[in-house]
Motif scaffolding. Structure first.
Motif, PDB file in Angstrom:
ATOM      1  N   ASP A   1       2.554  -4.645  10.861  1.00 56.62           N
ATOM      2  CA  ASP A   1       2.499  -5.042   9.449  1.00 56.62           C
ATOM      3  C   ASP A   1       1.608  -4.104   8.650  1.00 56.62           C
TER       4      ASP A   1
ATOM      5  N   ALA B   1       1.823  -6.188 -15.790  1.00 49.55           N
ATOM      6  CA  ALA B   1       0.477  -6.078 -16.331  1.00 49.55           C
ATOM      7  C   ALA B   1       0.449  -5.130 -17.514  1.00 49.55           C
TER       8      ALA B   1
ATOM      9  N   LEU C   1       3.987  -1.789  -5.885  1.00 50.97           N
ATOM     10  CA  LEU C   1       3.131  -2.506  -6.819  1.00 50.97           C
ATOM     11  C   LEU C   1       4.005  -3.353  -7.737  1.00 50.97           C
TER      12      LEU C   1
ATOM     13  N   VAL D   1      -4.602  -2.221  -9.839  1.00 47.85           N
ATOM     14  CA  VAL D   1      -3.829  -1.369 -10.740  1.00 47.85           C
ATOM     15  C   VAL D   1      -3.300  -2.204 -11.909  1.00 47.85           C
ATOM     16  N   GLY D   2      -2.890  -3.432 -11.602  1.00 51.14           N
ATOM     17  CA  GLY D   2      -2.404  -4.335 -12.649  1.00 51.14           C
ATOM     18  C   GLY D   2      -3.468  -4.573 -13.713  1.00 51.14           C
TER      19      GLY D   2
ATOM     20  N   MET E   1      -1.009   5.910   0.706  1.00 50.57           N
ATOM     21  CA  MET E   1      -0.068   5.316  -0.243  1.00 50.57           C
ATOM     22  C   MET E   1      -0.174   3.802  -0.222  1.00 50.57           C
ATOM     23  N   PRO E   2       0.272   3.136  -1.312  1.00 48.55           N
ATOM     24  CA  PRO E   2       0.215   1.673  -1.333  1.00 48.55           C
ATOM     25  C   PRO E   2       1.039   1.104  -0.183  1.00 48.55           C
ATOM     26  N   ALA E   3       0.510   0.054   0.443  1.00 48.93           N
ATOM     27  CA  ALA E   3       1.210  -0.553   1.570  1.00 48.93           C
ATOM     28  C   ALA E   3       2.497  -1.224   1.089  1.00 48.93           C
ATOM     29  N   ASN E   4       2.466  -1.802  -0.104  1.00 50.07           N
ATOM     30  CA  ASN E   4       3.635  -2.474  -0.653  1.00 50.07           C
ATOM     31  C   ASN E   4       3.885  -1.922  -2.047  1.00 50.07           C
TER      32      ASN E   4
ATOM     33  N   LEU F   1      -7.530  -3.340   5.706  1.00 50.09           N
ATOM     34  CA  LEU F   1      -6.994  -2.105   5.135  1.00 50.09           C
ATOM     35  C   LEU F   1      -5.643  -2.357   4.486  1.00 50.09           C
ATOM     36  N   THR F   2      -4.798  -3.115   5.170  1.00 54.41           N
ATOM     37  CA  THR F   2      -3.473  -3.391   4.630  1.00 54.41           C
ATOM     38  C   THR F   2      -3.568  -4.203   3.347  1.00 54.41           C
TER      39      THR F   2
ATOM     40  N   ARG G   1      -4.694  -1.786   0.668  1.00 54.68           N
ATOM     41  CA  ARG G   1      -3.605  -0.885   0.271  1.00 54.68           C
ATOM     42  C   ARG G   1      -2.473  -1.654  -0.385  1.00 54.68           C
ATOM     43  N   GLY G   2      -2.402  -2.949  -0.136  1.00 56.67           N
ATOM     44  CA  GLY G   2      -1.282  -3.744  -0.630  1.00 56.67           C
ATOM     45  C   GLY G   2      -1.686  -4.626  -1.801  1.00 56.67           C
ATOM     46  N   THR G   3      -1.957  -5.891  -1.491  1.00 57.55           N
ATOM     47  CA  THR G   3      -2.267  -6.869  -2.528  1.00 57.55           C
ATOM     48  C   THR G   3      -3.424  -6.422  -3.416  1.00 57.55           C
TER      49      THR G   3
ATOM     50  N   LEU H   1       2.896  -5.975  -9.654  1.00 64.24           N
ATOM     51  CA  LEU H   1       2.237  -6.480 -10.852  1.00 64.24           C
ATOM     52  C   LEU H   1       2.144  -5.424 -11.953  1.00 64.24           C
ATOM     53  N   ALA H   2       2.214  -4.134 -11.548  1.00 67.57           N
ATOM     54  CA  ALA H   2       1.875  -3.066 -12.483  1.00 67.57           C
ATOM     55  C   ALA H   2       2.672  -3.147 -13.787  1.00 67.57           C
TER      56      ALA H   2
ATOM     57  N   LEU I   1      -4.650  -3.453  -4.091  1.00 67.45           N
ATOM     58  CA  LEU I   1      -4.298  -2.331  -4.962  1.00 67.45           C
ATOM     59  C   LEU I   1      -3.397  -2.813  -6.096  1.00 67.45           C
ATOM     60  N   ASP I   2      -2.467  -3.702  -5.740  1.00 67.89           N
ATOM     61  CA  ASP I   2      -1.532  -4.245  -6.719  1.00 67.89           C
ATOM     62  C   ASP I   2      -2.313  -4.903  -7.867  1.00 67.89           C
TER      63      ASP I   2
END
Lengths: 136, 362, 219
Positions: free
Chosen positions: B305, B326, B320, C19-20, B315-318, C7-8, C11-13, B322-323, C15-16
């Motif tokens: 995962d 937002a 984005l 950035v939002g 790089m982002p894991a998922n 870390l995940t 990098r995931g939630t 929300l960007a 960061l989301d």
């Protein structure tokens, strides 16, 4: 594709000395002294030291070549070489694919690996007697 | 000869492995485990003369890849032979017995070697529905583990599944899979993660156990430090390219052909602690990065995962999500506030009373 | 939560969200600021329209006469850490990869040893600037909580990033996660603190320059 096709800059033996080889040489000298005085043998694992190829070449050059060389075939070739200094041996192990798996300096009268093991001598003696018995 | 029966060295001799070959193997093993060089000789002596240790191997939620890794090398390796030489009293894939016979062998092995045997587990433990997702002979893995573990001298969690839950534990984890160490808290456990793990790590741990009667030094995640002490990235022969900023961008560009760093193609080397870069695979033939593919990080917890195998670590894991929303919300808020400000200004202007000369003269 | 999950998440939630909030804040404040407008200046311009706005953008980047000698730490330290930050953020290969994945834009990076050196220089410059702020009574008097807070927000990503690369204190995975989290903290607070000058500095200089020009102040 092998590693050789990758443009890696190889250092010549003259440079690339880290100074670690000199330290190893001193350790060898100290251990040889204790072998002479107390009969204490020792091993140095060259694989555990950060030695560059240049360091190893330097060390090999300083230790020189002695009188004895033994080749062993132990699931891949192994090489035991006496250096110019009696009691200092250079051991090099390879796997069947030819890659180096271990490199040691052994300071002893004769490396442990070369000596026949007592249990093997007993079983050898038994086997030989069986052979003679069968002859009769 | 007779007193040597049942000894490791005798069974090795039967297979044409000489004592010297064994000593050489122990010397290189000790070197690999960063033990003092004299330990190689001690190891050879102790292992050669010790009784074959009883090993019980329990397969749980697994794919048998770990067993394959150890036993199915293309030529018989010493790892494989030592593995054959231990008294493997229960291993479903390898044992001849089946059915009730097999279960009896298990009971007998536990009874005969109480407190002395090494318990190897591969596969994760399913805990959902009381463990009903994975059963052997009508007993759940969970039940079996709880029954056998208390009698073991030590437990070896083979592979990422046993060590950290592995693929069965990956999202959404339908069987509620957990690692061995999540269940057993009062036994020494060595984790040997990897999918599959490197065979020599397994024999290294067994050799250490036989020689010193203890487990090797472990890190925070229960892994032998000797093998999992450094990251793939730090020992990688492609590291100089990373430092020079030379990266393969696709699997078939010039960078890939020149053997440049695979970081941008998703290599997980920087966060993966394992010995692949030095020990390599298949008798030292090669390893993933050398064959041109980035490290998947298979020996790390939850590697499955970890945000995608082909995504660079930075790089982002998922994606984005929300960007965009937002940004729209921010713009809307800005516009709304600006209207509010304008209204305020307008109100202030409207409330402004003009001062005339007459007012000042009052 | 283990290191990998941390870390995940980072990098995931994480960061989301970061950035939002960053985008939300930046757009909000930019639109708000630029839509404010100013009242029409009814006075006649003192000087024929020159490029005072553009000149000020440039001139304010150069120390005023004598100032470099008076407070060298502010100028040299400030320059060093701003340029250092820009190099570390925009010319380190993994960072470029991140920006590329977010925006599609990419450019060549610098060798990581060089960036490493710049990071050390940046850290040193930031520490010097901080010590100067503490030691100089006037600077200390003028400093508010926000000054200390924004210094920390800026300093942490550089420090943790450098420590991650150098494998100091914590395993790389954990340090990388902390590094990303510290950047996320910076992203979250940037639009709402004085760090927003990253977006407004040149706009406000232009505005001030233009107003000054209108009043007849020499360019």
């Amino acid at each position: 594709m092998g590693l050789e096709s990758i443009p890696v800059v190889t250092q010549s033996a003259s440079d690339g000395l880290t100074g670690n080889a000199a330290a190893v040489l001193r350790e060898i000298a100290a251990r040889l002294e204790s072998l002479a005085k107390e009969g204490q043998s020792g091993i140095i694992d060259l694989g555990a030291m950060p030695l560059s190829p240049a360091d190893k070449a330097w060390l090999a050059d300083k230790l020189g070549q002695g009188e004895v060389e033994i080749n062993l075939e132990l699931d891949g070739p192994s090489h035991v070489r006496e250096t110019r200094y009696a009691g200092v041996w250079w051991l090099l192990h390879h796997n069947p694919q030819g890659a180096v798996t271990g490199e040691f300096i052994e300071i002893t009268r004769i490396p442990e690996l070369v000596l026949a093991h007592p249990a093997d001598i007993i079983s050898g003696s038994e086997s030989l007697n069986f052979l003679i018995d069968d002859l009769c | 000869m007779r007193e040597q029966e049942g000894r490791l060295v005798a069974s090795l001799a039967q297979q044409g492995i000489s004592r010297r070959t064994f000593m050489k193997y122990c010397a290189t093993l000790a070197s690999m485990m960063a033990l003092p060089p004299s330990a190689g000789i001690a190891m050879a002596e102790a292992m050669a003369s010790s009784r074959r240790p009883s090993v019980i191997w329990l397969p749980f939620q697994e794919c048998t890849g770990c067993t394959e890794s150890i036993t199915r090398s293309h030529s018989p390796t010493l790892e494989g032979l030592i593995f054959d030489a231990i008294s493997l009293d229960y291993q479903e894939t390898l044992m001849a017995a089946a059915g009730h016979q097999a279960e009896e062998a298990l009971e007998k092995a536990i009874e005969d070697n109480k407190g002395k045997f090494v318990l190897i587990i591969d596969g994760s433990v399913a805990t959902g529905l009381d463990g009903a997702y994975s059963c052997i002979a009508g007993r759940s893995n969970l039940e079996l583990l709880k029954k056998v573990a208390p009698h073991a001298a030590a437990i070896v969690a083979m592979g990422s599944c046993a060590a950290y839950g592995g693929i069965p534990k990956a999202n959404p984890n339908p069987t509620a899979a957990v690692s061995v160490s999540d269940i057993i808290k009062d036994k020494p456990i060595v984790n040997i993660p990897g999918c599959p793990p490197i065979p020599v790590v397994m024999t290294g741990v067994l050799a250490h156990f036989l020689t010193f009667g203890s487990l090797p030094e472990l890190d925070k995640l229960g892994r032998p430090k000797a093998f999992y002490g450094e990251t793939i990235h730090d020992r990688c022969y492609r590291r100089p390219f990373y430092d020079q900023g030379k990266f393969a961008k696709t699997f078939d560009d010039d960078g890939a052909r020149n053997g440049w760093c695979l970081f941008e193609l998703g290599c997980k080397g920087p966060i993966t602690y394992n010995a692949c870069a030095t020990v390599k695979w298949n008798g030292g033939t090669s390893w993933p990065v050398e064959s041109g593919h980035g490290c998947l990080g298979c020996s790390e917890p939850d590697f499955w995962d970890g945000g995608g195998f082909y995504k660079a670590l930075s790089m982002p894991a998922n994606p984005l999500k929300l960007a965009a929303g937002a940004a729209v919300a921010g713009a809307a808020a800005g516009v709304a506030i600006s209207f509010a400000n304008r209204a305020k200004k307008g109100a202030a202007k409207a409330a402004h009373e003009t001062t005339t000369l007459a007012d000042l003269e009052k | 939560m283990n290191e990998m999950q941390l870390l995940t998440w980072a990098r995931g939630t994480g960061l989301d969200f970061a950035v939002g909030i960053f985008l939300l804040g930046v757009l909000w404040r930019l639109i708000e600021i630029y839509s404010l407008g100013r009242k029409k200046d009814l006075s006649a311009a003192r000087q024929a329209a020159g490029a005072s706005g553009w000149h000020t953008i440039f001139r304010r980047s150069v120390p005023a006469e004598g100032m470099l000698k008076k407070s060298p730490v502010s100028y040299i330290g400030g320059y060093t850490f701003h340029i250092g930050l820009a190099i570390c953020v925009f010319l380190f290969a993994p960072h470029i990869k991140l920006i590329q994945s977010l925006t599609g834009l990419s450019w060549p990076g610098l060798p990581s040893q060089f960036v490493d050196l710049i990071a050390v220089v940046t850290i040193a410059a930031m520490v010097v600037v901080l010590v100067d702020r503490i030691n100089k009574p006037v600077k200390r008097y003028l400093s508010t909580f926000q000054d200390w807070f924004t210094w920390t927000l800026t300093f942490l990503p550089v420090l943790t990033g450098w420590m991650a690369v150098q494998h100091l204190l914590l395993p790389y995975t954990t340090m990388l996660a902390i590094h990303i989290l510290s950047v996320e903290l910076l992203l979250v607070f940037l639009p709402f603190t004085k760090l927003f000058h990253a977006f407004t500095v040149f706009g406000s200089r232009w505005y001030i320059g233009t107003v000054n020009g209108h009043k007849g102040v020499a360019v």
